[in-house]
Design a protein around this motif. Structure first.
Motif, PDB file in Angstrom:
ATOM      1  N   PHE A  28      17.308   2.058 -13.725  1.00 27.38           N
ATOM      2  CA  PHE A  28      16.989   2.195 -12.302  1.00 27.38           C
ATOM      3  C   PHE A  28      15.491   2.012 -12.073  1.00 27.38           C
ATOM      4  CE2 PHE A  28      15.509   4.923  -8.830  1.00 27.38           C
ATOM      5  CZ  PHE A  28      16.149   4.320  -7.752  1.00 27.38           C
ATOM      6  N   PHE A  29      14.676   2.716 -12.858  1.00 29.80           N
ATOM      7  CA  PHE A  29      13.220   2.603 -12.697  1.00 29.80           C
ATOM      8  C   PHE A  29      12.737   1.188 -12.971  1.00 29.80           C
ATOM      9  CE2 PHE A  29      12.949   7.361 -13.636  1.00 29.80           C
ATOM     10  CZ  PHE A  29      12.814   7.687 -12.296  1.00 29.80           C
ATOM     11  N   LYS A  30      13.340   0.524 -13.960  1.00 28.76           N
ATOM     12  CA  LYS A  30      12.947  -0.852 -14.277  1.00 28.76           C
ATOM     13  C   LYS A  30      13.291  -1.787 -13.118  1.00 28.76           C
ATOM     14  CE  LYS A  30      13.311  -4.458 -17.831  1.00 28.76           C
ATOM     15  NZ  LYS A  30      12.483  -5.299 -17.047  1.00 28.76           N
ATOM     16  N   MET A  36       9.945  -4.544  -6.899  1.00 28.58           N
ATOM     17  CA  MET A  36       8.740  -4.374  -6.089  1.00 28.58           C
ATOM     18  C   MET A  36       7.640  -5.325  -6.536  1.00 28.58           C
ATOM     19  SD  MET A  36       8.685  -0.334  -5.215  1.00 28.58           S
ATOM     20  CE  MET A  36       7.410  -0.535  -3.969  1.00 28.58           C
ATOM     21  N   ALA A  37       7.566  -5.582  -7.835  1.00 24.85           N
ATOM     22  CA  ALA A  37       6.576  -6.541  -8.345  1.00 24.85           C
ATOM     23  C   ALA A  37       6.869  -7.954  -7.838  1.00 24.85           C
ATOM     24  CB  ALA A  37       6.542  -6.516  -9.875  1.00 24.85           C
ATOM     25  N   ASP A  38       8.146  -8.225  -7.553  1.00 20.89           N
ATOM     26  CA  ASP A  38       8.542  -9.520  -6.996  1.00 20.89           C
ATOM     27  C   ASP A  38       8.386  -9.567  -5.476  1.00 20.89           C
ATOM     28  OD1 ASP A  38       9.169 -10.506  -9.497  1.00 20.89           O
ATOM     29  OD2 ASP A  38      11.323 -10.066  -9.323  1.00 20.89           O
ATOM     30  N   GLY A  39       7.912  -8.468  -4.884  1.00 22.50           N
ATOM     31  CA  GLY A  39       7.679  -8.430  -3.442  1.00 22.50           C
ATOM     32  C   GLY A  39       8.836  -7.898  -2.621  1.00 22.50           C
ATOM     33  N   ASN A  40       9.859  -7.372  -3.274  1.00 23.81           N
ATOM     34  CA  ASN A  40      11.020  -6.831  -2.556  1.00 23.81           C
ATOM     35  C   ASN A  40      10.870  -5.328  -2.333  1.00 23.81           C
ATOM     36  OD1 ASN A  40      12.471  -9.329  -2.634  1.00 23.81           O
ATOM     37  ND2 ASN A  40      12.889  -8.912  -4.789  1.00 23.81           N
ATOM     38  N   VAL A  51       8.612   0.907  -0.829  1.00 22.46           N
ATOM     39  CA  VAL A  51       8.037  -0.241  -0.134  1.00 22.46           C
ATOM     40  C   VAL A  51       6.651  -0.573  -0.680  1.00 22.46           C
ATOM     41  CG1 VAL A  51       9.317   0.146   2.009  1.00 22.46           C
ATOM     42  CG2 VAL A  51       7.095   1.209   1.708  1.00 22.46           C
ATOM     43  N   ASN A  52       6.297  -1.856  -0.537  1.00 20.53           N
ATOM     44  CA  ASN A  52       4.949  -2.309  -0.865  1.00 20.53           C
ATOM     45  C   ASN A  52       4.107  -2.180   0.401  1.00 20.53           C
ATOM     46  OD1 ASN A  52       5.071  -3.206  -3.632  1.00 20.53           O
ATOM     47  ND2 ASN A  52       6.478  -4.776  -2.915  1.00 20.53           N
ATOM     48  N   LYS A  53       3.037  -1.386   0.319  1.00 25.76           N
ATOM     49  CA  LYS A  53       2.154  -1.228   1.472  1.00 25.76           C
ATOM     50  C   LYS A  53       0.933  -2.119   1.297  1.00 25.76           C
ATOM     51  CE  LYS A  53       2.916   3.244   3.493  1.00 25.76           C
ATOM     52  NZ  LYS A  53       2.337   4.526   3.832  1.00 25.76           N
ATOM     53  N   LYS A  54       0.582  -2.792   2.360  1.00 25.36           N
ATOM     54  CA  LYS A  54      -0.557  -3.692   2.339  1.00 25.36           C
ATOM     55  C   LYS A  54      -1.837  -2.905   2.635  1.00 25.36           C
ATOM     56  CE  LYS A  54      -1.951  -8.089   4.337  1.00 25.36           C
ATOM     57  NZ  LYS A  54      -1.544  -9.117   5.297  1.00 25.36           N
ATOM     58  N   ARG A  55      -2.837  -3.087   1.816  1.00 29.24           N
ATOM     59  CA  ARG A  55      -4.157  -2.498   2.028  1.00 29.24           C
ATOM     60  C   ARG A  55      -5.110  -3.620   2.405  1.00 29.24           C
ATOM     61  NH1 ARG A  55      -2.920   2.521   2.757  1.00 29.24           N
ATOM     62  NH2 ARG A  55      -2.325   3.674   0.904  1.00 29.24           N
ATOM     63  N   ALA A  56      -5.823  -3.439   3.487  1.00 27.67           N
ATOM     64  CA  ALA A  56      -6.739  -4.466   3.981  1.00 27.67           C
ATOM     65  C   ALA A  56      -7.978  -4.564   3.092  1.00 27.67           C
ATOM     66  CB  ALA A  56      -7.146  -4.152   5.408  1.00 27.67           C
ATOM     67  N   LYS A  57      -8.641  -5.710   3.171  1.00 23.24           N
ATOM     68  CA  LYS A  57      -9.910  -5.915   2.469  1.00 23.24           C
ATOM     69  C   LYS A  57     -10.926  -4.933   3.043  1.00 23.24           C
ATOM     70  CE  LYS A  57     -13.310  -9.534   1.645  1.00 23.24           C
ATOM     71  NZ  LYS A  57     -13.604 -10.959   1.836  1.00 23.24           N
ATOM     72  N   LYS A  58     -11.728  -4.318   2.164  1.00 22.90           N
ATOM     73  CA  LYS A  58     -12.720  -3.365   2.657  1.00 22.90           C
ATOM     74  C   LYS A  58     -13.938  -3.334   1.751  1.00 22.90           C
ATOM     75  CE  LYS A  58     -10.769   0.678   0.323  1.00 22.90           C
ATOM     76  NZ  LYS A  58     -10.194   2.005   0.491  1.00 22.90           N
ATOM     77  N   VAL A  59     -14.998  -2.754   2.286  1.00 27.37           N
ATOM     78  CA  VAL A  59     -16.226  -2.577   1.521  1.00 27.37           C
ATOM     79  C   VAL A  59     -16.294  -1.107   1.114  1.00 27.37           C
ATOM     80  CG1 VAL A  59     -18.733  -2.699   1.557  1.00 27.37           C
ATOM     81  CG2 VAL A  59     -17.391  -4.405   2.786  1.00 27.37           C
ATOM     82  N   ILE A  71     -13.478  -4.700  -1.991  1.00 32.07           N
ATOM     83  CA  ILE A  71     -12.126  -4.558  -2.509  1.00 32.07           C
ATOM     84  C   ILE A  71     -11.241  -5.495  -1.706  1.00 32.07           C
ATOM     85  CG2 ILE A  71     -10.186  -2.982  -2.876  1.00 32.07           C
ATOM     86  CD1 ILE A  71     -12.251  -0.710  -3.059  1.00 32.07           C
ATOM     87  N   ASP A  72     -10.666  -6.475  -2.377  1.00 27.17           N
ATOM     88  CA  ASP A  72      -9.825  -7.469  -1.710  1.00 27.17           C
ATOM     89  C   ASP A  72      -8.536  -6.847  -1.185  1.00 27.17           C
ATOM     90  OD1 ASP A  72     -11.551  -9.614  -2.108  1.00 27.17           O
ATOM     91  OD2 ASP A  72     -10.708 -10.046  -4.097  1.00 27.17           O
ATOM     92  N   GLU A  73      -7.902  -7.555  -0.272  1.00 26.62           N
ATOM     93  CA  GLU A  73      -6.602  -7.151   0.237  1.00 26.62           C
ATOM     94  C   GLU A  73      -5.641  -7.031  -0.943  1.00 26.62           C
ATOM     95  OE1 GLU A  73      -4.709  -9.089   3.848  1.00 26.62           O
ATOM     96  OE2 GLU A  73      -3.660 -10.064   2.189  1.00 26.62           O
ATOM     97  N   HIS A  74      -4.844  -5.984  -0.948  1.00 33.78           N
ATOM     98  CA  HIS A  74      -3.903  -5.784  -2.053  1.00 33.78           C
ATOM     99  C   HIS A  74      -2.717  -4.944  -1.576  1.00 33.78           C
ATOM    100  CE1 HIS A  74      -6.529  -2.250  -2.132  1.00 33.78           C
ATOM    101  NE2 HIS A  74      -5.558  -1.602  -2.723  1.00 33.78           N
ATOM    102  N   PHE A  75      -1.714  -4.843  -2.422  1.00 31.00           N
ATOM    103  CA  PHE A  75      -0.520  -4.062  -2.121  1.00 31.00           C
ATOM    104  C   PHE A  75      -0.415  -2.899  -3.095  1.00 31.00           C
ATOM    105  CE2 PHE A  75       0.365  -8.100  -0.216  1.00 31.00           C
ATOM    106  CZ  PHE A  75       1.074  -7.780   0.935  1.00 31.00           C
ATOM    107  N   ILE A  76       0.103  -1.764  -2.597  1.00 31.39           N
ATOM    108  CA  ILE A  76       0.353  -0.615  -3.463  1.00 31.39           C
ATOM    109  C   ILE A  76       1.792  -0.150  -3.239  1.00 31.39           C
ATOM    110  CG2 ILE A  76      -2.049   0.156  -3.537  1.00 31.39           C
ATOM    111  CD1 ILE A  76      -1.096   2.438  -1.595  1.00 31.39           C
TER     112      ILE A  76
END
Length: 101
Positions: A28-30, A36-40, A51-59, A71-76
């Motif tokens: 299940f964890f795998k 999620m790594a595939d964007g689902n 869910v994958n949350k989008k984090r905006a680019k920031k200083v 720090i570039d835009e990224h997902f967590i």
């Protein structure tokens, strides 16, 4: 509660062998991590959403060197519990006892 304790409790409640429960929980964890790594996103009705949350680019600031870092835009990964899950926790007598003691 640790993963091993969860596995033991599921095995006790279902009568399924601990090794089989462990293999299922690990699978299940795998699936969650790989999906999620595939964007689902993953939605489990009555439990919640992974869910994958989008984090905006920031200083940001490195205070030890007193420099700016971009720090570039990224997902967590994030977990959002369902309304029924939230209600169960809110109405939990044990949780209320812990917060009022």
């Amino acid at each position: 509660m640790t993963k091993a304790e969860v596995i033991s409790e599921v095995a006790d409640k279902t009568g399924i062998d601990k090794a089989d429960v462990q293999a299922t929980v690990e699978a299940f964890f795998k699936v969650v991590k790989d999906s999620m790594a595939d964007g689902n996103n993953i939605y489990v009705r009555g439990f919640g959403s992974f869910v994958n949350k989008k984090r905006a680019k920031k200083v940001a600031r490195n205070i030890s060197k007193n420099t700016s870092i971009i720090i570039d835009e990224h997902f967590i990964p994030s977990f959002k519990p369902s309304k029924t899950f939230i209600q169960k926790i809110k109405n939990s007598k044990k949780i209320q006892e812990l917060t009022h003691s």
